[in-house]
Write a protein that holds these residues in place. Structure first.
Motif, PDB file in Angstrom:
ATOM      1  N   GLY B  81      -0.707  -0.205 -13.052  1.00  0.00           N
ATOM      2  CA  GLY B  81       0.102   1.232 -13.218  1.00  0.00           C
ATOM      3  C   GLY B  81       1.365   0.937 -12.800  1.00  0.00           C
ATOM      4  N   TYR B  82       2.487   0.579 -13.534  1.00  0.00           N
ATOM      5  CA  TYR B  82       3.963   0.248 -13.312  1.00  0.00           C
ATOM      6  C   TYR B  82       4.733   1.524 -13.355  1.00  0.00           C
ATOM      7  N   ALA B  83       4.148   2.527 -14.006  1.00  0.00           N
ATOM      8  CA  ALA B  83       4.972   3.726 -14.337  1.00  0.00           C
ATOM      9  C   ALA B  83       4.262   4.992 -13.640  1.00  0.00           C
ATOM     10  N   LYS B  84       5.323   5.800 -13.214  1.00  0.00           N
ATOM     11  CA  LYS B  84       4.887   7.021 -12.654  1.00  0.00           C
ATOM     12  C   LYS B  84       4.612   8.201 -13.569  1.00  0.00           C
ATOM     13  N   PHE B  85       3.243   8.668 -13.495  1.00  0.00           N
ATOM     14  CA  PHE B  85       3.306   9.912 -14.164  1.00  0.00           C
ATOM     15  C   PHE B  85       2.673  11.050 -13.332  1.00  0.00           C
ATOM     16  N   ARG B  86       2.822  12.338 -13.986  1.00  0.00           N
ATOM     17  CA  ARG B  86       2.503  13.419 -12.991  1.00  0.00           C
ATOM     18  C   ARG B  86       0.965  13.595 -12.725  1.00  0.00           C
ATOM     19  N   PRO B  89      -1.409   8.333  -9.265  1.00  0.00           N
ATOM     20  CA  PRO B  89      -0.815   7.571  -8.198  1.00  0.00           C
ATOM     21  C   PRO B  89       0.358   7.030  -8.386  1.00  0.00           C
ATOM     22  N   ASP B  90       1.257   6.832  -7.190  1.00  0.00           N
ATOM     23  CA  ASP B  90       2.470   6.345  -7.187  1.00  0.00           C
ATOM     24  C   ASP B  90       2.233   4.843  -7.647  1.00  0.00           C
ATOM     25  N   PRO B  91       3.081   4.238  -8.599  1.00  0.00           N
ATOM     26  CA  PRO B  91       2.927   2.908  -8.944  1.00  0.00           C
ATOM     27  C   PRO B  91       3.635   1.795  -7.744  1.00  0.00           C
ATOM     28  N   PRO B  92       2.992   0.598  -7.576  1.00  0.00           N
ATOM     29  CA  PRO B  92       2.103   0.254  -8.273  1.00  0.00           C
ATOM     30  C   PRO B  92       1.008   0.274  -7.961  1.00  0.00           C
ATOM     31  N   TYR B  93      -0.294   0.404  -8.793  1.00  0.00           N
ATOM     32  CA  TYR B  93      -1.584   0.552  -8.411  1.00  0.00           C
ATOM     33  C   TYR B  93      -2.517  -0.068  -9.321  1.00  0.00           C
ATOM     34  N   TYR B 116       1.408  -9.286  -1.659  1.00  0.00           N
ATOM     35  CA  TYR B 116       2.590  -9.722  -2.618  1.00  0.00           C
ATOM     36  C   TYR B 116       3.840  -9.434  -2.444  1.00  0.00           C
ATOM     37  N   ASP B 117       4.819 -10.140  -2.901  1.00  0.00           N
ATOM     38  CA  ASP B 117       6.168  -9.887  -2.472  1.00  0.00           C
ATOM     39  C   ASP B 117       6.782  -8.760  -3.443  1.00  0.00           C
ATOM     40  N   LYS B 118       6.774  -8.890  -4.556  1.00  0.00           N
ATOM     41  CA  LYS B 118       7.419  -8.058  -5.538  1.00  0.00           C
ATOM     42  C   LYS B 118       6.271  -7.439  -6.737  1.00  0.00           C
ATOM     43  N   PRO B 119       6.377  -6.102  -6.872  1.00  0.00           N
ATOM     44  CA  PRO B 119       5.362  -5.570  -7.811  1.00  0.00           C
ATOM     45  C   PRO B 119       4.822  -6.559  -8.858  1.00  0.00           C
ATOM     46  N   GLU B 120       5.832  -7.166  -9.592  1.00  0.00           N
ATOM     47  CA  GLU B 120       5.836  -7.941 -10.793  1.00  0.00           C
ATOM     48  C   GLU B 120       4.896  -9.343 -10.526  1.00  0.00           C
ATOM     49  N   LYS B 125      -2.086 -12.304  -8.804  1.00  0.00           N
ATOM     50  CA  LYS B 125      -3.070 -11.996  -7.703  1.00  0.00           C
ATOM     51  C   LYS B 125      -4.555 -11.692  -7.968  1.00  0.00           C
ATOM     52  N   ILE B 126      -4.661 -11.073  -9.043  1.00  0.00           N
ATOM     53  CA  ILE B 126      -6.043 -10.836  -9.408  1.00  0.00           C
ATOM     54  C   ILE B 126      -6.493 -11.463 -10.676  1.00  0.00           C
ATOM     55  N   GLN B 127      -7.734 -11.979 -10.658  1.00  0.00           N
ATOM     56  CA  GLN B 127      -8.095 -12.525 -11.840  1.00  0.00           C
ATOM     57  C   GLN B 127      -9.277 -11.873 -12.268  1.00  0.00           C
ATOM     58  N   ILE B 128      -9.666 -11.726 -13.514  1.00  0.00           N
ATOM     59  CA  ILE B 128     -11.071 -11.262 -14.110  1.00  0.00           C
ATOM     60  C   ILE B 128     -12.028 -12.199 -13.730  1.00  0.00           C
ATOM     61  N   GLY B 129     -13.234 -11.775 -13.205  1.00  0.00           N
ATOM     62  CA  GLY B 129     -14.145 -12.666 -12.726  1.00  0.00           C
ATOM     63  C   GLY B 129     -14.171 -12.995 -11.118  1.00  0.00           C
ATOM     64  N   MET B 130     -12.919 -12.430 -10.368  1.00  0.00           N
ATOM     65  CA  MET B 130     -12.853 -12.742  -9.083  1.00  0.00           C
ATOM     66  C   MET B 130     -13.769 -11.636  -8.231  1.00  0.00           C
ATOM     67  N   LYS B 131     -14.151 -12.083  -7.125  1.00  0.00           N
ATOM     68  CA  LYS B 131     -15.108 -11.442  -6.250  1.00  0.00           C
ATOM     69  C   LYS B 131     -14.292 -10.232  -5.371  1.00  0.00           C
ATOM     70  N   VAL B 132     -14.944  -9.395  -5.284  1.00  0.00           N
ATOM     71  CA  VAL B 132     -14.287  -8.234  -4.561  1.00  0.00           C
ATOM     72  C   VAL B 132     -15.387  -7.465  -3.705  1.00  0.00           C
TER      73      VAL B 132
END
Lengths: 385, 153
Positions: B81-86, B89-93, B116-120, B125-132
């Protein structure tokens, strides 16, 4: 179907943004319905029933149909309220088709409500559709739901950001020629890629706008259709499918349940090669990836090949399987009006009345809708001249 | 002639609700309070579920076999999420669709706890298939938010 069912007219209003909207909800309903009635020279008291479609709670009113007086209430016309989320327009059309094919009614009005035309922040309202305890707290709005499909699909088939932007640009280009589209700026691939990132991997112009405007359709029995209309469009088949409510239960790399539904409906009408046997298609594509997912689920190409089908130009207005010559939901999303509009657009194409966006002499078309929490529902209709 | 003047009127709805979870969801949520992610298993089809389900929707039978998972999951999909909506949560999330342990289905939760340095830069930093793995809240009350977020394992 027991009795034949026809679409005999469409009433459309102009579409605009919420901030520019000066018409009230009642005036929008009146304008769309009046046009549909006038087209076939009948009055509101002539209809046997009205099907109202929206999403409960999204309109700042849990039962919006009750507060409008546009549906023949003054003449004691039965009012039927249908809600299956975003696909409610498809479900409403299905309800009208059932009522006529069963021989219960002869003339049924379907009204697609401008579901979002009261919202102050649409994602805030759409977040209320998420399962409240398990998913809503994490901040899913509709844009995020669309992005979950986009992220997985892009990874699965190595789709690039530029290719996804091309899908959006295809729709933006088409909408320029559609007088009933909201966003008619014709954004190019570069402009899509340069628009703000809203919910990665989707940029602003890969996400539908929040539009205001409304649509009405009239459905009739064979006898009434022949009496009232020179260009009836026949409903060959109409069906829907449902699955799980939770976003976490989905896999996101395809529209699995749409594939099942398409196969069921193709079998019913004897379609073996959909790409060859359909002349015009309207897909519910509020997010750019949905168009590719739907190409594949509807059997126009193999899985992962949607982008190549688009690049060949097959799905352009002059291609062999034109998809969303209207610019689709991506350029005009007036809530449930948009899922009724998929059917209205295909009907206008088959009537030869799709001003500015007419496909050359289509005989048979397909209308699709998607909705519920992250795609719980799909509907498909096969329409013909 | 139509008038060119128009007005908008504002209103809102503040509504409160309380929902009964039933025994299966209650057991699953209470275990979160003890830093445990449980799975339950349909004894007919053998599928595991995280979050637990009160019944198997395919076999249409109640579920009563339970196991404890190690809490590790696989990212099946995610969005940032890079945009703020009412009220959001506050971006980025980062919202992840995470399949925990042997589960046949996934759950929705945040992915965080990575540098991470910048939100972009986040998409790299995240990949589909990564372990969490889960990062637990200090104060827990038997709720999904007892897990603060999932972080790369």
């Amino acid at each position: 179907m027991k009795h034949r069912v026809a679409i005999i007219s469409v009433g459309n209003t102009e579409y605009t943004s919420l901030r520019r909207e000066t018409r009230s909800k009642a005036e929008l309903a009146f304008a769309a319905i009046k046009e549909a009635l006038d087209e076939v020279r009948i009055s509101i008291e002539d209809i046997d029933a009205c099907v109202f479609t929206s999403v409960d709670g999204f309109e700042g009113n849990v039962r919006p149909a009750r507060v409008l007086e546009s549906f023949g209430q003054a003449h004691n016309v039965p009012l039927i309220d249908v809600n299956t989320g975003g696909s409610a327009g498809g479900s409403g059309v299905k309800e009208a088709v059932h009522l006529i094919s069963a021989g219960i009614y002869e003339l049924v009005l379907v009204y697609g409500s401008p579901t979002f035309n009261e919202v102050v922040d649409n994602q805030q309202v759409l977040n209320t559709a998420s399962p409240p305890i398990f998913e809503k707290p994490f901040g899913l709005g509709a844009a995020h739901m669309g992005s979950l499909y986009g992220a997985r699909y892009m990874r699965e088939y190595n789709l690039t950001a530029r290719e996804l932007a091309q899908v959006a640009a295809k729709n933006h280009k088409a909408a320029v020629s559609n007088p009933f589209a909201h966003i008619r700026a014709g954004y190019t691939t570069e402009e899509v890629l340069n628009s703000p990132m809203v919910a990665w991997p989707l940029h602003l112009y890969e996400i539908c706008p929040v539009s205001s405007g409304a649509v009405a359709m009239l459905f009739a029995s064979e006898e009434k259709a022949k009496e009232l209309c020179d260009t009836p469009v026949w409903v060959e088949a109409m069906s829907s499918i449902a699955d799980t409510f939770l976003s976490g239960y989905k896999v996101y790399k395809d529209f699995e349940n749409l594939k099942i539904l398409a196969q069921r409906i193709y079998k019913e009408v004897g379609i073996k090669k959909p790409r060859e046997e359909l002349d015009v298609v309207e897909i519910f594509n509020p997010f750019a990836p949905f168009e590719l997912l739907a190409y594949e689920a509807l059997g126009f190409c193999e899985e992962g090949q949607g982008v190549n089908l688009m690049k060949e130009g097959a799905t352009e207005i002059d291609g062999d399987i034109p998809c969303n010559p209207s610019g689709g939901v991506l350029c005009t999303n007036s809530g449930i009006s948009a899922s009724v509009t998929r059917h209205a657009e295909v009907a206008l194409q088959l009537m030869g009345k799709a001003e500015g966006r007419q496909v050359k002499s289509p005989e048979r078309g397909l209308a699709h809708s998607w909705g519920g929490n992250d795609g719980q529902f799909h509907t498909v209709a096969i329409l013909s001249r | 002639m139509a008038s060119t003047e128009f007005m908008n009127k504002e209103y809102n709805m503040h509504l409160d609700f309380s929902v009964s979870l039933g025994p299966a969801y209650t057991k699953w949520m209470k275990a979160l309070g003890e830093k445990k992610i449980l799975a339950n298993k349909c004894s007919k089809c053998g599928r595991h579920f995280v979050p637990a389900k009160p019944f198997c929707e395919i076999c249409f039978e109640p579920i009563d076999e339970w196991i404890e998972t190690d809490g590790e999951g696989i990212v099946e999909s995610f969005t940032i999420g890079y945009a703020k909506f009412r009220n959001l949560p506050d971006p980025p999330y980062v919202i992840g669709v995470i399949r925990v342990g042997p589960s046949a289905v996934s759950m929705v939760h945040w992915i965080a706890g990575f540098p991470y340095d910048k939100p972009e830069d986040i998409p790299d930093k995240i990949q589909i298939g990564m372990k969490v793995k889960p990062v637990w809240a200090e104060e827990r009350k038997g709720d999904l938010l007892d897990i603060r977020y999932f972080e790369p394992a």
